[in-house]
Design a protein around this motif. Structure first.
Motif, PDB file in Angstrom:
ATOM      1  N   VAL A 120       0.815  -1.226   0.000  1.00  0.00           N
ATOM      2  CA  VAL A 120       0.000   0.000   0.000  1.00  0.00           C
ATOM      3  C   VAL A 120       0.844   1.269   0.000  1.00  0.00           C
ATOM      4  CG1 VAL A 120      -2.043  -1.022   0.996  1.00  0.00           C
ATOM      5  CG2 VAL A 120      -0.225  -0.195   2.497  1.00  0.00           C
ATOM      6  N   GLU A 121       2.079   1.155   0.513  1.00  0.00           N
ATOM      7  CA  GLU A 121       2.917   2.359   0.511  1.00  0.00           C
ATOM      8  C   GLU A 121       3.234   2.813  -0.912  1.00  0.00           C
ATOM      9  OE1 GLU A 121       4.351  -0.071   4.082  1.00  0.00           O
ATOM     10  OE2 GLU A 121       3.452  -0.396   2.123  1.00  0.00           O
ATOM     11  N   TYR A 122       3.111   1.904  -1.864  1.00  0.00           N
ATOM     12  CA  TYR A 122       3.520   2.234  -3.222  1.00  0.00           C
ATOM     13  C   TYR A 122       2.334   2.529  -4.137  1.00  0.00           C
ATOM     14  CZ  TYR A 122       8.041   0.616  -1.712  1.00  0.00           C
ATOM     15  OH  TYR A 122       9.211   0.491  -1.039  1.00  0.00           O
ATOM     16  N   CYS A 123       1.146   2.602  -3.554  1.00  0.00           N
ATOM     17  CA  CYS A 123      -0.051   2.845  -4.364  1.00  0.00           C
ATOM     18  C   CYS A 123       0.090   4.103  -5.221  1.00  0.00           C
ATOM     19  CB  CYS A 123      -1.278   2.969  -3.467  1.00  0.00           C
ATOM     20  SG  CYS A 123      -1.908   1.359  -2.951  1.00  0.00           S
ATOM     21  N   ASP A 124       0.767   5.105  -4.647  1.00  0.00           N
ATOM     22  CA  ASP A 124       0.915   6.353  -5.385  1.00  0.00           C
ATOM     23  C   ASP A 124       1.638   6.145  -6.708  1.00  0.00           C
ATOM     24  OD1 ASP A 124      -0.471   8.006  -3.816  1.00  0.00           O
ATOM     25  OD2 ASP A 124       1.233   8.717  -2.635  1.00  0.00           O
ATOM     26  N   TYR A 125       2.418   5.080  -6.768  1.00  0.00           N
ATOM     27  CA  TYR A 125       3.174   4.841  -8.001  1.00  0.00           C
ATOM     28  C   TYR A 125       2.440   3.857  -8.895  1.00  0.00           C
ATOM     29  CZ  TYR A 125       6.673   7.011  -5.107  1.00  0.00           C
ATOM     30  OH  TYR A 125       7.323   7.878  -4.298  1.00  0.00           O
ATOM     31  N   GLY A 126       1.301   3.377  -8.452  1.00  0.00           N
ATOM     32  CA  GLY A 126       0.545   2.401  -9.232  1.00  0.00           C
ATOM     33  C   GLY A 126      -0.223   3.067 -10.360  1.00  0.00           C
ATOM     34  N   PRO A 127      -0.975   2.282 -11.088  1.00  0.00           N
ATOM     35  CA  PRO A 127      -1.684   2.808 -12.255  1.00  0.00           C
ATOM     36  C   PRO A 127      -2.826   3.747 -11.900  1.00  0.00           C
ATOM     37  CG  PRO A 127      -2.185   0.482 -11.918  1.00  0.00           C
ATOM     38  CD  PRO A 127      -1.111   0.840 -10.927  1.00  0.00           C
ATOM     39  N   HIS A 128      -3.470   3.543 -10.748  1.00  0.00           N
ATOM     40  CA  HIS A 128      -4.590   4.426 -10.414  1.00  0.00           C
ATOM     41  C   HIS A 128      -4.677   4.638  -8.907  1.00  0.00           C
ATOM     42  CE1 HIS A 128      -6.063   0.389 -11.831  1.00  0.00           C
ATOM     43  NE2 HIS A 128      -5.935   0.244 -10.540  1.00  0.00           N
ATOM     44  N   PRO A 129      -3.842   5.561  -8.405  1.00  0.00           N
ATOM     45  CA  PRO A 129      -3.807   5.809  -6.961  1.00  0.00           C
ATOM     46  C   PRO A 129      -5.157   6.207  -6.375  1.00  0.00           C
ATOM     47  CG  PRO A 129      -2.470   7.395  -8.186  1.00  0.00           C
ATOM     48  CD  PRO A 129      -2.895   6.347  -9.158  1.00  0.00           C
ATOM     49  N   GLU A 130      -6.020   6.826  -7.178  1.00  0.00           N
ATOM     50  CA  GLU A 130      -7.317   7.242  -6.643  1.00  0.00           C
ATOM     51  C   GLU A 130      -8.131   6.025  -6.236  1.00  0.00           C
ATOM     52  OE1 GLU A 130      -6.381   7.842  -9.750  1.00  0.00           O
ATOM     53  OE2 GLU A 130      -5.840   9.958  -9.863  1.00  0.00           O
ATOM     54  N   LYS A 131      -8.137   5.015  -7.112  1.00  0.00           N
ATOM     55  CA  LYS A 131      -8.884   3.796  -6.806  1.00  0.00           C
ATOM     56  C   LYS A 131      -8.288   3.132  -5.570  1.00  0.00           C
ATOM     57  CE  LYS A 131     -10.729   2.183 -11.221  1.00  0.00           C
ATOM     58  NZ  LYS A 131     -10.582   1.136 -12.237  1.00  0.00           N
ATOM     59  N   CYS A 132      -6.952   3.132  -5.522  1.00  0.00           N
ATOM     60  CA  CYS A 132      -6.275   2.498  -4.395  1.00  0.00           C
ATOM     61  C   CYS A 132      -6.741   3.129  -3.097  1.00  0.00           C
ATOM     62  CB  CYS A 132      -4.768   2.674  -4.526  1.00  0.00           C
ATOM     63  SG  CYS A 132      -4.077   1.757  -5.901  1.00  0.00           S
ATOM     64  N   ARG A 133      -6.791   4.453  -3.100  1.00  0.00           N
ATOM     65  CA  ARG A 133      -7.157   5.158  -1.882  1.00  0.00           C
ATOM     66  C   ARG A 133      -8.569   4.772  -1.456  1.00  0.00           C
ATOM     67  NH1 ARG A 133      -4.303   9.170   1.076  1.00  0.00           N
ATOM     68  NH2 ARG A 133      -2.524   8.229   0.064  1.00  0.00           N
ATOM     69  N   LYS A 134      -9.457   4.635  -2.437  1.00  0.00           N
ATOM     70  CA  LYS A 134     -10.822   4.239  -2.103  1.00  0.00           C
ATOM     71  C   LYS A 134     -10.840   2.848  -1.511  1.00  0.00           C
ATOM     72  CE  LYS A 134     -13.855   7.064  -4.864  1.00  0.00           C
ATOM     73  NZ  LYS A 134     -14.684   7.182  -6.047  1.00  0.00           N
ATOM     74  N   TRP A 135     -10.047   1.959  -2.134  1.00  0.00           N
ATOM     75  CA  TRP A 135      -9.987   0.594  -1.643  1.00  0.00           C
ATOM     76  C   TRP A 135      -9.458   0.597  -0.217  1.00  0.00           C
ATOM     77  CZ3 TRP A 135      -6.102  -2.518   0.225  1.00  0.00           C
ATOM     78  CH2 TRP A 135      -6.417  -3.873   0.379  1.00  0.00           C
ATOM     79  N   LEU A 136      -8.449   1.411   0.020  1.00  0.00           N
ATOM     80  CA  LEU A 136      -7.852   1.493   1.352  1.00  0.00           C
ATOM     81  C   LEU A 136      -8.871   2.005   2.359  1.00  0.00           C
ATOM     82  CD1 LEU A 136      -4.219   2.851   1.022  1.00  0.00           C
ATOM     83  CD2 LEU A 136      -4.983   0.723   2.040  1.00  0.00           C
ATOM     84  N   GLU A 137      -9.613   3.024   1.950  1.00  0.00           N
ATOM     85  CA  GLU A 137     -10.578   3.604   2.877  1.00  0.00           C
ATOM     86  C   GLU A 137     -11.594   2.572   3.325  1.00  0.00           C
ATOM     87  OE1 GLU A 137     -12.069   7.010   0.838  1.00  0.00           O
ATOM     88  OE2 GLU A 137     -10.228   8.140   1.216  1.00  0.00           O
ATOM     89  N   THR A 138     -11.953   1.656   2.399  1.00  0.00           N
ATOM     90  CA  THR A 138     -12.932   0.640   2.761  1.00  0.00           C
ATOM     91  C   THR A 138     -12.299  -0.507   3.530  1.00  0.00           C
ATOM     92  OG1 THR A 138     -13.232   0.891   0.392  1.00  0.00           O
ATOM     93  CG2 THR A 138     -15.064  -0.021   1.624  1.00  0.00           C
ATOM     94  N   ASN A 139     -11.111  -0.898   3.145  1.00  0.00           N
ATOM     95  CA  ASN A 139     -10.558  -2.132   3.685  1.00  0.00           C
ATOM     96  C   ASN A 139      -9.515  -1.932   4.786  1.00  0.00           C
ATOM     97  OD1 ASN A 139     -11.672  -4.358   1.771  1.00  0.00           O
ATOM     98  ND2 ASN A 139     -11.096  -2.670   0.447  1.00  0.00           N
ATOM     99  N   LEU A 140      -8.751  -0.891   4.688  1.00  0.00           N
ATOM    100  CA  LEU A 140      -7.720  -0.657   5.708  1.00  0.00           C
ATOM    101  C   LEU A 140      -7.740   0.803   6.141  1.00  0.00           C
ATOM    102  CD1 LEU A 140      -4.870  -2.652   3.950  1.00  0.00           C
ATOM    103  CD2 LEU A 140      -5.940  -3.308   6.094  1.00  0.00           C
TER     104      LEU A 140
END
Ligand SMILES: [Zn+2]
Length: 194
Positions: free
Chosen positions: A44-64
């Motif tokens: 998760v620390e590297y989500c910002d470098y992934g293809p779609h950090p916005e989606k990651c953040r949403k996923w994080l908000e729900t799951n972690l």
């Protein structure tokens, strides 16, 4: 002059190898578990470098949700690094062509084929959209002319007309000649009515 600055003594803290801490650190629970993001499969620390950090953040908000806070506060550990991250985010969208090309979200460019009547018993074939694939239309028209042994010319901004009914052949010929054009990207518009 007689006074010797006591600074030397104060800065005599020993540092090994750039000061990486050794051993268990207070406030950290062991073993350290790495959370992987389900959106981009990165830690998760590297989500910002992934293809779609916005989606990651949403996923994080729900799951972690507890991790989101950690990340948010540790977002700018150092001024320099923070700046770098901002730059990467800004340039990120444009500088990831590989990722965006594979994403099926964008409608792919289409080549369209259409049969148009010409005279009483003859037809021409109208090809549109080749230009969107960076194909040189003049070269393409010449290629069609020699391939089908008939007239072929560029007739518009992104239009080629072949003097003959070769529409069915083009579904094979175009991807064969230009692999960048997938057969699925070729659309049959049928017969043009006059
Ligand atoms: Zn992620």
């Amino acid at each position: 002059m007689a006074d010797v600055a006591p600074e030397d003594g104060g800065s005599a803290v020993k540092k090994d190898d750039g000061g990486l801490p050794v051993g268990p650190q207070p406030g950290v629970s062991y073993p350290i578990s790495v959370h992987y993001c389900k959106e981009c499969s990165l830690p998760v620390e590297y989500c910002d470098y992934g293809p779609h950090p916005e989606k990651c953040r949403k996923w994080l908000e729900t799951n972690l949700p507890e991790l989101v806070e950690t990340l948010a506060t540790s977002d700018t550990p150092e001024a320099g690094e923070g700046d770098e991250k901002k730059h990467q985010k800004r340039g990120g969208k444009g500088s990831k062509p590989a990722a965006t090309k594979k994403a099926p979200t964008k409608a792919p460019a289409n080549v369209t084929l259409q049969r148009a009547p010409r005279g009483k018993n003859k037809s021409v074939t109208v090809i549109k959209g080749l230009g969107a694939f960076d194909i040189d239309l003049k070269v393409a028209a010449k290629f069609f002319a020699s391939r089908f042994a008939c007239g072929s010319s560029v007739t518009g901004a992104d239009e080629i007309v072949i003097q003959g009914d070769v529409k069915d052949d083009l579904f094979d010929v175009i991807p064969e000649k230009w692999p960048v054009v997938d057969e699925d990207a070729i659309e049959d518009l049928g017969d043009q009515k006059r």
